[in-house]
Design a protein around this motif. Sequence first.
Motif, short mmCIF file in Angstrom:
data_model
loop_
_atom_site.label_atom_id
_atom_site.label_comp_id
_atom_site.label_asym_id
_atom_site.label_seq_id
_atom_site.Cartn_x
_atom_site.Cartn_y
_atom_site.Cartn_z
N ILE A 347 39.82 30.40 32.65
CA ILE A 347 40.48 31.67 32.34
C ILE A 347 41.06 31.63 30.93
O ILE A 347 40.94 32.59 30.15
CB ILE A 347 41.57 31.98 33.38
CG1 ILE A 347 40.95 32.08 34.79
CG2 ILE A 347 42.29 33.29 33.05
CD1 ILE A 347 41.98 32.12 35.92
N SER A 370 48.27 34.63 36.56
CA SER A 370 47.32 34.54 37.66
C SER A 370 48.11 34.67 38.95
O SER A 370 49.10 33.96 39.16
CB SER A 370 46.57 33.22 37.63
OG SER A 370 45.70 33.16 36.52
N GLN A 385 39.66 38.10 41.78
CA GLN A 385 40.67 37.81 40.75
C GLN A 385 41.86 38.74 40.92
O GLN A 385 41.71 39.94 41.11
CB GLN A 385 40.07 37.95 39.35
CG GLN A 385 39.35 39.26 39.06
CD GLN A 385 38.93 39.36 37.60
OE1 GLN A 385 39.75 39.35 36.69
NE2 GLN A 385 37.63 39.48 37.39
N ASN A 387 45.42 39.39 38.82
CA ASN A 387 46.14 38.99 37.63
C ASN A 387 46.99 40.15 37.10
O ASN A 387 46.84 41.30 37.54
CB ASN A 387 45.17 38.49 36.54
CG ASN A 387 43.95 39.38 36.40
OD1 ASN A 387 44.06 40.56 36.07
ND2 ASN A 387 42.77 38.80 36.66
N THR A 414 38.73 40.58 32.21
CA THR A 414 38.36 40.73 33.62
C THR A 414 36.85 40.93 33.79
O THR A 414 36.26 40.45 34.77
CB THR A 414 39.12 41.89 34.27
OG1 THR A 414 38.94 43.08 33.50
CG2 THR A 414 40.61 41.57 34.37
N LEU A 417 35.35 37.45 33.44
CA LEU A 417 35.68 36.65 34.63
C LEU A 417 34.80 37.05 35.81
O LEU A 417 34.39 36.21 36.61
CB LEU A 417 37.16 36.79 34.99
CG LEU A 417 38.16 36.15 34.02
CD1 LEU A 417 39.59 36.43 34.49
CD2 LEU A 417 37.94 34.64 33.90
N TYR A 422 34.47 35.23 39.30
CA TYR A 422 35.74 35.69 39.86
C TYR A 422 35.64 37.21 40.03
O TYR A 422 35.83 37.96 39.08
CB TYR A 422 36.91 35.34 38.94
CG TYR A 422 37.01 33.87 38.60
CD1 TYR A 422 37.72 32.99 39.42
CD2 TYR A 422 36.39 33.35 37.46
CE1 TYR A 422 37.81 31.65 39.11
CE2 TYR A 422 36.48 32.01 37.15
CZ TYR A 422 37.20 31.16 37.98
OH TYR A 422 37.28 29.83 37.67
N THR A 471 48.98 31.47 33.07
CA THR A 471 47.70 30.95 32.60
C THR A 471 47.62 30.91 31.08
O THR A 471 47.02 30.02 30.50
CB THR A 471 46.55 31.80 33.16
OG1 THR A 471 46.59 31.73 34.59
CG2 THR A 471 45.20 31.33 32.68
#
Length: 640
Positions: A347, A370, A385, A387, A414, A417, A422, A471
């Motif tokens: 990440i 996170s 995910q 966040n 995002t 990810l 994720y 993170t």
Amino acid sequence: MTNSIANRIADFLSHFPPFSLLKNTEREKIANEVRVLYFPPGKPVFLKDEKVHNHFYIVQKGAVDLQKVNQGQEPETIDKCDEGDVFGLRPLFAKENYQINAITDEESVIYAIPSEIFKPYAISNPQVGNFLMESFASNTRNPYSNEHRGKLFTEEDDISLKREALFELQPIPIIKKIITVTPETSIQQAALLMYKRKVGSVIVVENELPVGIVTDVDFREQVATGKISVQSPIQEIMRSPVICYSKGLTIAQAQLTMMKHNINHICITKDGTPNTKVKGIVSEHDIIVSQGNNPAVLMKAINRASSTNKLKKIRSKIMLLLDGYLKSNIPLGHISNIIFELNDATIKRTITRCIEKMNSPVPVEFTWMSLGSQGRKEQLLHTDQDNALVFQDVPEDQLEETRAYFLKLATKVTKRLNIIGYKFCPAEMMARNPKYCLSESEWKDQFSNWVTASGNDEILLCQIFFDFDITYGNVRLTNAISNHIFDILKGNKNFLNRLAAQALRNPSPLGFFRRFLVEQDGEKKDLFDIKKRGIMPLTDAARLLILEHRVKNISNTAERFEKLARLEPNNQELYLACAYSSKALIKFRTRQGIKNKDNGRFINLGDLGKEDKIKLKRCFKTIKEVQELIKIRYETTYYL
């Protein structure tokens, strides 16, 4: 007469491990045998597939690139050796050819250390041997350096991991595809078998017990040179006795054994002696190949990844590492720590790359949080995910412009990810959502509203924010929010009671006659939801009870229960049982997910054996007991 050159070499070596771990007299003996080599830029010290030299090397001045060579592709620099870095250790561990290139990046002076002179010190001095094994196994020249000590060999300051998690806990790759022959089998017959089965060794057995081993090295040295005829029996070139170990051998043990006995294969038998049947074999080559799934190597690859697709490929290797750890029955605490660090680094790397792609610099300090399972260090499989983002307060007229920057950044992060594995949160609880991309003051106001309103929706929303991990970014921002939360929770019985009701919304998953409660309708009908009915009740209970004690900075469910066991000695047995159950259920879900290639959440109970069902029922008995404690303590039996 004093050898001034040797003295200067010995003095230089004294500043760098493993030579700094030796006595002065030992260093001086080595220095007298060292060759001083000069290389202009771009010259190879050695190349892939080149026969190993009788030396390994340390950079005195300059720099050397270590390059991975893929077939049909340009060499890729995977490491850079600077002053004091050791490289080219293969002569100490194996007779196989080099697996990488070593090319000077600039004008360099390199000391060549004779392997045979140094090897006795590596065997007799445990510290020296340990250093060399770690360097060789992790592809890190100096695991004792200040920037690497106690870390997963990364540039990030806050990623740390105990060294034993990298080596002592990592299982050895065992090859079960073996060839056995009798001592009377001809060398030619054995060679034809090895060629047909495409293996590099043959085990010689009598009455199914190993008495010798022959490798392709023995064929080269004894047969190809004409010393022994191909018609001779295999026993004439076999190495005996066979070095044996039982299943469970670690990489560190295997490498030390190979170095000590000057071998590159170890036989795996039932009891670890030649007195039982052969179960498999371990080769030095297979150990090197396995280093692609070493967490230290994966961490370095993550920090150097130049594309999202490369991070995605690394993610698949992390899953292989996870599978290996589970099969070796390594404690979940160690597994979780390693996988968390690798996920966290992935990440971080994604955020860093996205910031570089933005059209303008970051306007103010920010923190990427996170949430959920990753925030609790419990995200082992490919799950959604969750966040959020908090940025530094700015004047009112700059607020929306600043938010727009971070929303754009979060959208990039995002999206990448999601490509890596994720998946997007179905509820859009992500930093790209304006609701979860707020300034420090906005977050404080948001939590005040959640805590004071205390409606069902607000409780559901806010409780996930009690399980977060930083993170990326400035820890001050999240610390300020955390302090604010605990201030407004002080003496707020109503909120804790509402949180208690939420913790009871999923009762113990055993119905009448101790039967599992399964989904009644929909796509998952007749399947058991281990997250909703097993893991979440324990997660909710731990969060509630730890908040009552106002304990900060512990988000992992098992660690929360272990802390509670110390805070409430009268409930110690129950809380420790909860900690165990949390680990057991997460491990069970992870195994199911790897087996079924999904997130492991929904389980077909018909596929479970009796032993698994008994273990699950024991965990669910613990859930029932802790929920009974919550009912009594918070005077609630209300299920939402």
